[in-house]
Design a protein around this motif. Structure first.
Motif, short mmCIF file in Angstrom:
data_model
loop_
_atom_site.label_atom_id
_atom_site.label_comp_id
_atom_site.label_asym_id
_atom_site.label_seq_id
_atom_site.Cartn_x
_atom_site.Cartn_y
_atom_site.Cartn_z
N ALA A 400 0.84 -1.21 0.00
CA ALA A 400 0.00 0.00 0.00
C ALA A 400 0.88 1.26 0.00
O ALA A 400 0.60 2.22 -0.74
CB ALA A 400 -0.92 -0.01 1.21
N ALA A 401 1.93 1.25 0.81
CA ALA A 401 2.83 2.41 0.88
C ALA A 401 3.51 2.65 -0.45
O ALA A 401 3.69 3.80 -0.88
CB ALA A 401 3.86 2.20 1.98
N ASP A 402 3.90 1.57 -1.15
CA ASP A 402 4.54 1.70 -2.45
C ASP A 402 3.62 2.40 -3.45
O ASP A 402 4.05 3.25 -4.24
CB ASP A 402 4.94 0.32 -3.00
N GLU A 403 2.34 2.03 -3.44
CA GLU A 403 1.37 2.66 -4.36
C GLU A 403 1.20 4.14 -4.02
O GLU A 403 1.15 4.99 -4.91
CB GLU A 403 0.02 1.94 -4.28
N ALA A 404 1.12 4.44 -2.74
CA ALA A 404 0.95 5.85 -2.34
C ALA A 404 2.18 6.68 -2.72
O ALA A 404 2.05 7.85 -3.09
CB ALA A 404 0.70 5.93 -0.83
N ARG A 405 3.36 6.09 -2.64
CA ARG A 405 4.58 6.81 -3.05
C ARG A 405 4.53 7.17 -4.54
O ARG A 405 5.01 8.23 -4.95
CB ARG A 405 5.82 5.96 -2.78
N LYS A 406 3.98 6.27 -5.34
CA LYS A 406 3.86 6.55 -6.78
C LYS A 406 2.97 7.78 -7.01
O LYS A 406 3.25 8.60 -7.87
CB LYS A 406 3.27 5.34 -7.50
N ALA A 407 1.91 7.88 -6.23
CA ALA A 407 1.01 9.04 -6.35
C ALA A 407 1.76 10.32 -6.04
O ALA A 407 1.62 11.32 -6.75
CB ALA A 407 -0.18 8.87 -5.42
N ALA A 408 2.56 10.31 -4.99
CA ALA A 408 3.32 11.50 -4.60
C ALA A 408 4.32 11.88 -5.67
O ALA A 408 4.58 13.07 -5.90
CB ALA A 408 4.03 11.25 -3.27
N ARG A 409 4.87 10.88 -6.36
CA ARG A 409 5.89 11.16 -7.37
C ARG A 409 5.32 11.79 -8.63
O ARG A 409 5.93 12.69 -9.21
CB ARG A 409 6.62 9.86 -7.74
N VAL A 410 4.14 11.35 -9.06
CA VAL A 410 3.62 11.80 -10.35
C VAL A 410 2.63 12.95 -10.26
O VAL A 410 2.42 13.66 -11.25
CB VAL A 410 2.96 10.63 -11.13
N ASP A 411 2.00 13.15 -9.10
CA ASP A 411 0.89 14.10 -9.02
C ASP A 411 1.15 15.16 -7.95
O ASP A 411 1.06 14.89 -6.75
CB ASP A 411 -0.41 13.34 -8.69
N PRO A 412 1.48 16.39 -8.38
CA PRO A 412 1.78 17.45 -7.42
C PRO A 412 0.60 17.83 -6.53
O PRO A 412 0.79 18.31 -5.43
CB PRO A 412 2.19 18.62 -8.32
N THR A 413 -0.61 17.58 -7.01
CA THR A 413 -1.78 17.96 -6.22
C THR A 413 -2.01 17.01 -5.04
O THR A 413 -2.79 17.32 -4.15
CB THR A 413 -3.06 17.98 -7.08
N LEU A 414 -1.33 15.85 -5.06
CA LEU A 414 -1.54 14.85 -4.01
C LEU A 414 -0.33 14.66 -3.12
O LEU A 414 -0.30 13.74 -2.30
CB LEU A 414 -1.91 13.51 -4.65
N SER A 415 0.68 15.49 -3.27
CA SER A 415 1.95 15.30 -2.57
C SER A 415 1.76 15.15 -1.06
O SER A 415 2.24 14.20 -0.44
CB SER A 415 2.89 16.47 -2.87
N LYS A 416 1.01 16.07 -0.47
CA LYS A 416 0.82 16.05 0.98
C LYS A 416 -0.03 14.85 1.42
O LYS A 416 0.35 14.11 2.34
CB LYS A 416 0.17 17.34 1.44
N ALA A 417 -1.15 14.64 0.75
CA ALA A 417 -2.05 13.55 1.11
C ALA A 417 -1.37 12.20 0.93
O ALA A 417 -1.50 11.29 1.76
CB ALA A 417 -3.32 13.61 0.27
N ALA A 418 -0.61 12.06 -0.16
CA ALA A 418 0.08 10.80 -0.42
C ALA A 418 1.15 10.53 0.63
O ALA A 418 1.31 9.39 1.09
CB ALA A 418 0.69 10.81 -1.82
N SER A 419 1.88 11.56 1.02
CA SER A 419 2.92 11.40 2.04
C SER A 419 2.32 10.98 3.37
O SER A 419 2.89 10.14 4.10
CB SER A 419 3.70 12.71 2.20
N GLN A 420 1.16 11.55 3.70
CA GLN A 420 0.47 11.16 4.94
C GLN A 420 0.02 9.71 4.87
O GLN A 420 0.10 8.97 5.87
CB GLN A 420 -0.73 12.08 5.17
N SER A 421 -0.44 9.27 3.69
CA SER A 421 -0.87 7.88 3.52
C SER A 421 0.32 6.94 3.68
O SER A 421 0.21 5.89 4.33
CB SER A 421 -1.50 7.69 2.14
#
Length: 460
Positions: A400-421
């Motif tokens: 799950a953490a690996d998937e959330a890291r991918k979100a943080a890498r590609v999408d600037p709008t989700l950086s904070k939310a993805a890092s929290q996840s």
């Protein structure tokens, strides 16, 4: 006599050309002076030579307008009262002059929106009413919609419409139409910047480093996507409960007969009712069927899928959802459809099929991190059901953490939310002491059930 006239004309043209040459030389000298002052941010010293060139040689160089904007911005920021009003009006005039002398460098919608925003930001000082300001923004939007792209101005434009509606000066139909206009415009811009960003992300994913120029463009695209993401939420927040089912249904019911042959009206009405969860009302059925009959499209097929879902016919719903995908030719819009369908399946607990749709969405729009966040959430929700031992079950959180890291890498709008996840999932995964006592550091764990993936235990 003829010779005298010829000589006189010759002297006249020589004199005129000499005068122009002198003027050009003077303008060049003063342009150099004010430009150097502007670069040094000494705007007060730049003002006088800049005004001289602006008045004498308005077509001489675009720097007159580029530097002039900075000079007048400084004057506006450092003045009050009547003097400030004069500088504001002069900046408005400067943009008009730039449009006259350097039209190719002055996109009409962009500068008209910029002028409207300046008036809005100083509305009390300029004594501008909401009606005056809305009219200015509306004229800018209609003048050149393509270049009216500033996120702040798009929000201000819609916000003024809401204020006029609240004051009883605009009807509800106008409010909802303007909401659709602005939301569609924002979506167009998000598509534009996403597609540009996708190319750079695909290059990085292929293992190729971006050039310095591409890196700058990437930051530029990301900053705009961030801005559009913020105003999208603000636009919905500003509309608030005004667009609830109690308000929407009577309006669309009243206007249905007059618009039942208007595909755009039907699409927007069905879209609003779907977004606001008004799909239980019989009017939604009428809207969707009328829309599909006159203009079968991806949207109409998707709405028919929603109706099947409401009836409890999941198989029928999937058929219409697949039809919607097949009817959509635009890759960006198809990605959104895959995402919406995946989210429906996720809500029903059909995680395996939902993940497939999310991955299809990512193929078409790799800069959208939301599918990664959704897949991560499904993995986390399945942790207790996938794995033979407590350690193996909790290992799912690493996935799950690996998937959330991918979100943080590609999408600037989700950086904070993805890092929290990521932090949340890592806190639930086996910790260092547990990894040490298990003796499984560096080993691969196969995760069964619908996930069907493996994860490597971190080395400690």
């Amino acid at each position: 006599m003829k010779t005298k006239i010829t000589l006189l004309l010759a002297f006249f043209f020589i004199g005129v050309n000499f005068g122009f040459a002198q003027q050009d030389e003077e303008c060049m000298t003063k342009l150099s002076i004010f430009h150097e002052y502007t670069k040094a941010k000494n705007y007060d010293a730049a003002y006088e030579p800049w005004m001289d060139v602006r008045n004498k040689c308005p077509k001489f160089n675009n720097a007159i307008y580029v530097d002039g904007e900075k000079i007048l911005d400084h004057k506006i920021d450092n003045s009050t009262g009547v003097e400030k009003v004069a500088f504001i009006n002069d900046l408005l005039k400067l943009w008009e002059q730039k449009g006259e002398h350097f039209a190719s460098k002055t996109p009409k919608g962009e500068y008209a929106a910029q002028a409207s925003q300046l008036m809005y930001d100083n509305r009390e000082l300029l004594n501008k009413s909401d009606g005056d300001l809305y009219a200015a923004f509306d004229a800018a939007y209609k003048l050149d919609k393509e270049t009216f792209t500033n996120p702040k101005s798009l929000y201000t434009y819609f916000s003024l419409m809401v204020d006029l509606y609240d004051a009883g000066k605009k009807p509800a139909a106008d409010l909802f139409n303007k909401y659709d206009d602005v939301v569609e415009k924002v979506e167009d811009e998000v598509k534009n910047f996403s597609e540009k960003l996708n190319g750079l992300i695909e290059k990085e994913d292929a293992g190729t480093a971006l050039t310095s120029k591409e890196g700058k463009y990437k930051k530029y695209y990301e900053s705009y996507l961030n801005a559009y993401d913020q105003i999208s939420g603000s636009i919905d927040g500003k509309l608030g409960p005004r667009a609830n089912c109690e308000n929407l249904v009577p309006i669309y019911q009243r206007d249905f007969e007059a618009n039942k042959g208007n595909a755009i009206w039907l699409q927007r009405a069905a879209g609003q009712m779907s977004q606001k969860e008004c799909t239980d009302d019989p009017l939604f059925f009428k809207l969707v069927n009328a829309y599909h009959n006159i203009s079968p499209s991806a949207n109409s097929a998707y709405y028919l899928g929603l109706l099947k879902d409401k009836e409890g016919d999941s198989n029928g719903a999937i058929k219409f959802y697949e039809q919607a995908i097949s009817l959509e030719s635009d890759g960006f819009k198809k990605s959104k459809l895959y995402y919406r369908i995946a989210s429906k399946l996720k809500a029903k607990g059909n995680y395996g099929k939902a993940r497939g749709y999310y991955r299809e969405a990512l193929k078409l729009n790799p800069s959208n991190g939301r599918p990664y966040i959704a897949i991560a959430a499904m993995y986390a929700a399945s942790a207790n059901n996938c794995g033979d031992s407590n350690f193996d079950k909790r290992a799912v959180y690493w996935l799950a953490a690996d998937e959330a890291r991918k979100a943080a890498r590609v999408d600037p709008t989700l950086s904070k939310a993805a890092s929290q996840s990521v932090a949340n999932y890592m806190a639930k995964a086996p910790q260092k002491s547990e990894i040490f006592s298990s003796g499984r550091a560096g080993q691969s764990i196969s995760i069964g059930c619908w996930i069907g993936a493996s994860v490597t235990v971190p080395n400690i």
